[in-house]
Every structure is written in C-alpha cells, then in structure tokens.
Design a protein around this motif. Structure first.
Motif, short mmCIF file in Angstrom:
data_model
loop_
_atom_site.label_atom_id
_atom_site.label_comp_id
_atom_site.label_asym_id
_atom_site.label_seq_id
_atom_site.Cartn_x
_atom_site.Cartn_y
_atom_site.Cartn_z
N ASP A 1 15.90 0.55 8.88
CA ASP A 1 16.27 -1.05 8.50
C ASP A 1 14.83 -1.44 8.99
OD1 ASP A 1 18.70 -0.72 7.94
OD2 ASP A 1 19.68 -0.83 9.58
N ALA A 2 14.53 -2.57 8.40
CA ALA A 2 13.31 -3.20 8.77
C ALA A 2 13.38 -4.64 8.20
CB ALA A 2 12.18 -2.99 8.28
N THR A 3 13.04 -5.82 8.67
CA THR A 3 13.26 -7.21 8.40
C THR A 3 11.82 -7.91 8.14
OG1 THR A 3 15.41 -7.24 9.51
CG2 THR A 3 14.34 -9.48 8.70
N LEU A 4 11.35 -8.58 7.26
CA LEU A 4 10.36 -9.13 7.02
C LEU A 4 10.65 -10.76 6.98
CD1 LEU A 4 8.21 -7.56 3.96
CD2 LEU A 4 7.94 -7.56 6.53
N SER A 5 9.65 -11.49 7.62
CA SER A 5 9.67 -12.93 7.81
C SER A 5 8.59 -13.42 6.85
CB SER A 5 9.59 -13.21 9.33
OG SER A 5 9.28 -14.87 9.27
N ASN B 1 14.67 -0.45 -0.31
CA ASN B 1 15.94 -1.04 -0.96
C ASN B 1 16.37 -2.39 -0.12
OD1 ASN B 1 18.57 -1.36 -1.70
ND2 ASN B 1 19.16 0.37 -0.52
N ILE B 2 16.29 -3.59 -0.85
CA ILE B 2 16.49 -4.73 -0.32
C ILE B 2 17.94 -4.90 -0.02
CG2 ILE B 2 16.74 -7.18 -0.77
CD1 ILE B 2 14.08 -7.08 -2.42
N GLN B 3 18.36 -5.29 1.00
CA GLN B 3 19.68 -5.25 1.60
C GLN B 3 20.40 -6.51 1.51
OE1 GLN B 3 19.41 -2.79 5.27
NE2 GLN B 3 21.28 -1.81 4.20
N ARG B 4 19.43 -7.54 2.10
CA ARG B 4 19.72 -8.92 2.06
C ARG B 4 18.38 -9.86 2.23
NH1 ARG B 4 21.87 -9.64 7.35
NH2 ARG B 4 19.97 -10.53 8.05
N LEU B 5 18.61 -10.93 1.23
CA LEU B 5 17.24 -11.99 1.17
C LEU B 5 17.99 -13.36 1.34
CD1 LEU B 5 14.79 -11.42 -1.61
CD2 LEU B 5 15.63 -13.88 -0.67
N GLY C 1 11.83 -17.36 4.88
CA GLY C 1 12.83 -16.52 4.36
C GLY C 1 12.75 -15.26 5.30
N LYS C 2 13.91 -14.46 5.08
CA LYS C 2 14.06 -13.38 5.88
C LYS C 2 14.42 -12.35 4.69
CE LYS C 2 15.16 -14.45 10.60
NZ LYS C 2 16.35 -14.65 11.73
N ILE C 3 13.88 -11.08 4.73
CA ILE C 3 14.21 -10.01 4.07
C ILE C 3 14.59 -8.72 4.64
CG2 ILE C 3 13.20 -8.65 1.56
CD1 ILE C 3 11.05 -10.97 1.70
N LYS C 4 15.90 -8.42 4.53
CA LYS C 4 16.18 -7.33 5.21
C LYS C 4 16.10 -6.12 4.35
CE LYS C 4 19.41 -5.12 8.43
NZ LYS C 4 20.93 -5.37 8.93
N MET C 5 15.53 -4.99 4.69
CA MET C 5 15.39 -3.68 3.67
C MET C 5 15.39 -2.52 4.33
SD MET C 5 11.42 -4.47 2.75
CE MET C 5 11.39 -6.16 2.86
N LYS C 6 15.58 -1.39 3.59
CA LYS C 6 15.53 0.03 3.98
C LYS C 6 14.23 0.48 3.55
CE LYS C 6 19.87 1.17 5.46
NZ LYS C 6 20.16 1.65 6.78
N VAL C 7 13.19 0.87 4.64
CA VAL C 7 12.07 1.32 4.04
C VAL C 7 11.79 2.95 4.94
CG1 VAL C 7 10.87 -0.72 4.13
CG2 VAL C 7 11.16 0.45 6.35
#
Length: 749
Positions: A674-678, A701-705, A716-722
């Motif tokens: 899990d990782a989240t970008l701002s 794999n984007i999980q939540r945008l 924006g916050k983008i939660k993804m699998k890296v």
C-alpha cells in the motif's frame, strides 16, 4: 620490547596527551586554578578503569577524559564539573562507592557523581521498563544541581561522536533516544551548538544516504554561497568600521538535519530551500554604550543598506528566551534578490548562546539571581512529576512539549505576566493560573473580546478567563492545549472519569450475565469483550457505559456460537484469553522458541515467500521496499517494520532499544504494498485523465482516487498497490512534469 609493552606505552602516551590537552583548555579558561583537584580525579579514574577497553579498542579512560574536555572547553564549566566528568563512570563500573568519592573529593562532587550513577539505567541504559521513573530521577536531580544533566549531555555527545564502532541496531537505539530526548534537553538549556551536533549525528546514523546527499550538495554550493556572502558583507563592513566597532561577521550554514526537516515538512527539494545560510555579527560593546542599544544601532545601519522584511524581526535582546538566548534577528533582501537572515549579538550574548545559559546562571563566583526562567521551567517539570500515574511514553511526550517551546508573554487583567509556549491557547493560560480555573474554564476575553477555549494567544495579549461550576474537562481539550501542565491536568481528570465510567459499564455487563444465568468469570467476560473487538475488558466496559456497544438480549447464545468458532479461538489466543498460568507457560515456550531467530549482529532480511511474510508492516507509517526501515520485536515475537523516520519508531528506539533490529529488504518482485500519493495543482479540464493515464504507464494497481477542487485549485489522494519505493519515485517525477501539477509526494494514509 614486546608487542604488549609497545601497546601499553602507546596507550599511556595517548592517555597522557588527552589529559595534557584537558589541562591546557582549563588553564585558558577564567576559572580559579584548581589543577590539583582535577589531577587527583584523573589519577583515581585512570587507576579505577585500568585495563578496561572501549568497543573501539582504545583505553576506557579516554571516554571520561573526552567528556571532561567537552565539559571544560565546549560548556565552559569549572573544576567541580571537570572532576565529576572524569569520575562519572567510576561508581557504576568499578569497586569505588559514592562514600569513597565523598571522602576524597567532598560532598558536591560526590553528589553529582551519585546523580549521574542513578540515571545511568532506564532511558539512559539498557533497561527501558523503568523509563518514566528514571526520567523523574533525572529531572528531580536537575533541580538540585543542573551540572548532572550538563555532564550527561556531554557524555552522550562523546558517545554519538564515537557511535561508528557500534552495530547498526545499537546505533538506531542510541540515535533515536538522542533525537527524542537529549537534543531537546540541550536546546532548552541553551546548548545550541551541541543540540545541532546531536541532531546531525543522529540523522547521519539513521539516514546515512540522505545525510550524504545533503552534505554533498552543501559542499557543491559552498563556493556560490561564499561569493554571495562577500557581496553582502562589503557595504556592511564599511559602515561597521566607520562606527569604530571591534566585531566579526560570519556566515552560519543551516545544519544538515534542519535542511532535511524543512524538505520533509514542506515537501520540497534541496534547491527550494532558500535560507540555507544566515549572517552572524558578533561585536565587543564600545565603552560606556549599552550593548542592547548597540544591537539596535547595527540594525539601523543594515536597514539603511538593505530592504528589511518587517514581519521577520525577532527581538530577543530586550526579552531573552527562557534558556537565556539573547540576539536581535532581522531578515533583509540580499544583493542576489534572496532573503537573508542576520543575527546581531554582543560577545557576551554569543558566549551564552554557544556554551549555554545553564553553565552561567548558578555557578559564578559573584551572586547571581536564582529566580531565573530556567528555575520556573524546572518547577513546572517538578509539578508534572507529581501528577498521578504517568505512562512512561506519554510522560516523555508531555515533557517534550515543554522542552521544545518558544515563548510568548501574556498578561492578566491586573497586569501580572505569564510566560507560555508559542501557540498556547486561552485554555493553557487558564491552567497556568490554577488547575481549578483550567478545569472550570468555558471561554476567555482576550483584549476585552470574547474568544473560545481554543483561541491561540499572542505576545502582549491581556487575558481574562471565564469559568462555570458546571464545566468539566472534555477529551477534545487535549487537541488544542500545548503546555505540559494543562495536558497532565486534563489527562488526570479524564482518566478518573473513564475509570468511573468503566466501573459503571462493568456493573451493566455483570447484570446482563446474571439475567442470562451465566457465570461472569474471566473467561466469559474475555469472550464477550473480544467479540466486540476489545482486547482489554476495561475498554469494553467503557464502550458499554457510553452506549457505543449495545449488549444483545441473549449473551449465552453469543458465547456458545463464538466458543465453537475456530477463528474466535485464534483471536482469543492472540489477545491472550484463557487460563493465566497456561498463558504464561505458552508465552514462555514461545519466547524461548523465538529467541534464536534474531541475530542482532546481522541485518534481519525481510522476506516474502508466497503469501507468507516473516514480518508485519506497521500501520502508522506503512513502509515499503526501498524505505529506510528498522524492525521492532513485539510481545508476540513478530518483527514489526517501521520507517526509521516514523515518530512511533522514534519512541520505540528510545524506550525499547533492546528489541530493535537492523533490517534489509529482500527482492519483492511479485509482492504489492500500500502507498498513498498526495497531488496538488491547478484545476483544469482533463487533469484527472492526465493523472490516471500517467499512473497507468506503471505496473501499479489504483485502489482509491479522491480529488476535490476549490477556487481553481485541486487536492487529491491516490491510494495504490506498488512494488517498492522506485515505483513511487518514477511516478512522482512523471506526475510533476504535468502542466497542471504543482506538488506531488508520498504520504502516510
């Protein structure tokens, strides 16, 4: 001559050279000459530590000698402190007792050595369990004779300077507690040079790559900085010389740790930090001219040459900081168009800033005012020590609130002045007046205007507190108080109230058991509390009383269902339900089984085979492969991985150093994390499409945008699998190149 004799001769020469250097520094100071006392202390310490070696291989006596040199040369203390520094490990490590020291050197040196011996355990040693108690001892000893903590800081500074010979896990522990505790203490005591060095050395061992990167960049930009400084100083030099002043002007470069901190806090690169250097002017006052007036004369001279930034004037000349710091700070526009900070100090002010106010306020030959700000600070700390049942880590956090504070000055309606930390609220002020006033506070009048409890005060405010007998402290109050005193008082009331609520909740649960004709034994109560997700019964009772949990009509059915459930049995085991003696036995076996796993001399490899990992990722900072990380062995024997920069990890390092592991990521080619970008930028048509299209180019794999737009800007916050940090870095670079994006960075979510 044999090799042994040669080594001995070399060791003896090394020891003698260090001692000679110490005496030379002492004789250059303006203290009364008490060479005999220092020589006597050195001879006893040398004989007591004879044959003992440090991990680096040098004779042990080199350490007390180095500490004594710091105490003498860098703190400016006299023969009492130097002798105590030489003897600081004698009682702990050898056969000598405090009584022996007292007979040979008198009660004062014995008292300091005794204080240093008492605080060598706990947070200052291997045993972290008694940490709060040891910190209490430390601070209570401080109020008795502050030289104890000054020597302790000198001791830690030398240990940090020689930390390279320690294994990595030990380095993390020592660096962590240094940053958490010693650096703030040094700052509060006015030891700015030492505070900076302690922070930099801690950072160097915790984040070696970042430390090297920033150091290299500082070196690469040195020539350009020197050129700008010379351009800046020419016109100022001319005017200062015309005043007939004896002075020195130098450029002070921001520390590596401070630069990194600013980069992290503002999410910017090294190139975007503009205040990397400040100009310092140190002058000898002209005869018959007040040094404060002289500071303002220099200020006036500089503002005639350069344009000033009015909101950045800091007058610590008229009203010094609580740790004794005095200087006049101003910011002007330099010749290159960048803002430059200037610090103006007299020689005396500089001496206090470099060597620490604490070294001067109590031990001069002439009479000195005892009622200083430092005394008031120690008094506040003593009050906190007396608060009921402080948890070890909460206690340290509370103390840190006071260690870090910068001051504001606020007045009562009668004109009495109170000193509070920067950012203090009207509620902090209420508690500063009296605990009962704080507990009953409903609001305040600041400069005759009605304000809420959370209103932040400014220097010079006049504050009148409004109270009500029906008012009681609320949990949300903890969100906006900044003083340790207020926090500890609110905590005490809330804990008492929570205890009473838990008791009432327990009675309700027992009544429900009776109604269901069930025995309210430990096992059954554990089953019900864990069914509702509470590993501790007290938390469950509290939730019942507050109606956060509604008990079912038939508890018997719930217990029967859950007892048959395999998953429930596993949860019960994980949270520690069941027979206590059996639990202890199982825990003991488990502990013995786990112990051989961890060889602290080697890095612990973080592996993933199939779906099984040999570690757990900490929820607080969510590290991923490529992050600087460390391992913490929890009570279950699992390795919990934290980022080294994580605040929770810092607390663990300073409190449970013996459980810290040096870790190393193995290749995680298939695993996802899990990782989240701002992301922030200018709202425009198609910006969301551009972002998703850019991210799609990477194997993630984007999980939540989630994106929100307001007044032409978006966040924006983008939660993804890296896979690892590299994925994140590549994405950040690609996204930052998009026209609409103004900032992008990874955050803990």
């Amino acid at each position: 001559m044999s090799n042994i004799q040669e080594t001995k001769l070399t060791d003896d020469q090394l020891i003698q050279a260090e001692f000679d250097a110490l005496l030379e520094e002492y004789l250059q100071s303006n203290h009364r000459r008490k060479v005999e006392r220092i020589t006597k202390a050195f001879n006893l310490a040398n004989q007591a530590h004879a044959g003992a070696k440090r991990r680096s291989g040098e004779p042990y006596i080199i350490h007390p000698l180095a500490v004594a040199r710091i105490v003498c040369g860098e703190m400016g203390l006299g023969s009492t402190s130097i002798s105590a520094a030489l003897l600081h490990d004698v009682v702990e490590d050898t056969e000598y007792t405090v009584e022996d020291i007292k007979n040979m050197f008198g009660p004062k040196i014995a008292q300091i050595v005794d204080g240093l011996t008492k605080i060598s355990g706990g947070i200052f040693g291997e045993q972290a369990s008694a940490q709060a108690e040891n910190f209490r001892k430390l601070l209570l000893t401080m109020s008795d004779d502050i030289r104890v903590i000054l020597i302790k800081i000198a001791d830690r500074l030398h240990n940090m300077r020689t930390l390279g010979s320690m294994p990595p896990a030990k380095q993390y522990k020592i660096a962590g507690e240094t940053l958490y505790l010693y650096a703030p203490l040094a700052h509060r005591l006015g030891l700015f040079t030492m505070k900076t060095e302690l922070e930099d050395l801690s950072f160097k061992y915790e984040h070696p790559e970042e430390y090297k990167s920033i150091s290299d960049k500082l070196k690469a930009t040195e020539e350009q900085r020197n050129r700008l400084f010379n351009l800046f100083r020419e016109p100022v030099d001319e005017k200062l010389k015309a005043m007939g002043l004896n002075y020195e002007m130098k450029a002070r470069v921001k520390s590596v740790y401070s630069i990194w901190n600013k980069m992290e806090a503002k999410n910017v690169s090294f190139e975007d930090i503009y205040d990397i250097y400040a100009v310092r002017i140190i002058f000898d006052p002209l005869p018959g001219v007040d040094e404060k007036n002289q500071c303002w004369d220099i200020y006036s001279l500089i503002t005639d040459i350069y344009r000033i930034r009015p909101d950045r004037i800091r007058d610590w000349v008229s009203r010094p900081k609580a740790n004794g710091y005095q200087a006049l700070h101003l910011t002007v526009m330099g010749p290159d168009g960048e803002w430059v900070e200037i610090q103006i100090r007299s020689r005396r002010m500089d001496e206090i800033a470099e060597k620490g106010f604490a070294a001067h306020w109590k031990y001069k030959e002439s009479a000195v005012e005892e009622d200083t700000e430092l005394d008031k600070w120690l008094q506040t700390i003593t009050e906190i020590l007396e608060s009921p049942d402080p948890n070890a880590l909460d206690f340290l956090d509370t103390i840190k609130l006071n260690l870090f504070s910068s001051e504001i000055f606020v007045f009562t309606p009668k004109g009495d002045m109170k000193t509070l930390p920067q950012g203090a609220t009207s509620l902090d002020f209420a508690y500063a007046l009296h605990t009962d006033i704080g507990n009953r506070c409903i609001g305040a009048k600041v400069n005759h205007r009605l304000v809420p409890l959370s209103h932040q005060l400014k220097s010079g405010d006049q504050v009148e507190i409004l109270t009500s007998r029906s008012q009681e402290p609320q949990p949300e109050w903890l969100n906006f108080v900044t003083t340790a005193r207020a926090r500890s008082r609110i905590d005490a009331v809330l804990k008492k109230a929570k205890k009473e609520a838990s008791k009432a909740g327990e009675e309700k649960v027992i009544a429900a058991f009776r109604k269901a004709e069930l025995e309210a034994n430990t096992s059954n109560l554990d089953k019900v509390s864990m069914y509702f997700g509470f590993p501790k019964r007290e938390e469950f009772y509290y939730a019942v009383e507050k109606a956060d949990v509604v008990l079912p009509e038939n508890i018997k059915k719930l217990i029967k269902e859950k007892s048959d459930n395999v998953l429930f049995k596993y949860v019960k085991q994980a949270f520690g339900g069941g027979n206590k003696s059996q639990k202890k036995e199982d825990a003991k076996k488990e502990e013995e089984k786990e112990k051989p796993k961890f060889d602290k001399s080697k890095p612990y490899i973080l592996k993933e085979e199939g779906f099984i990992r040999n570690y757990v990722l900490a929820e607080c900072c969510k590290p991923i492969p490529g992050d600087d990380a460390l391992g913490f062995i929890n009570d279950d024997g699992n390795v919990v991985v934290h980022k080294r920069s994580c605040p929770i990890a810092m607390r663990l390092k300073s409190s449970f150093g013996e459980r810290i592991l040096n870790t190393q990521w193995s290749s995680h080619e298939t695993a996802m994390f899990d990782a989240t970008l701002s992301v922030k930028g200018i709202d425009s048509v198609g910006v969301l499409t551009s972002i998703t299209k850019t991210i799609a180019e990477y194997n993630v794999n984007i999980q939540r945008l989630l994106i929100e737009a307001n007044d032409g800007m978006f966040e924006g916050k983008i939660k993804m699998k890296v896979h690892d940090v590299e994925d994140i870095q590549h994405m950040c670079v690609a996204l930052s190149k998009l026209k609409s994006i103004k900032s992008v960075g990874r955050i803990a979510d």
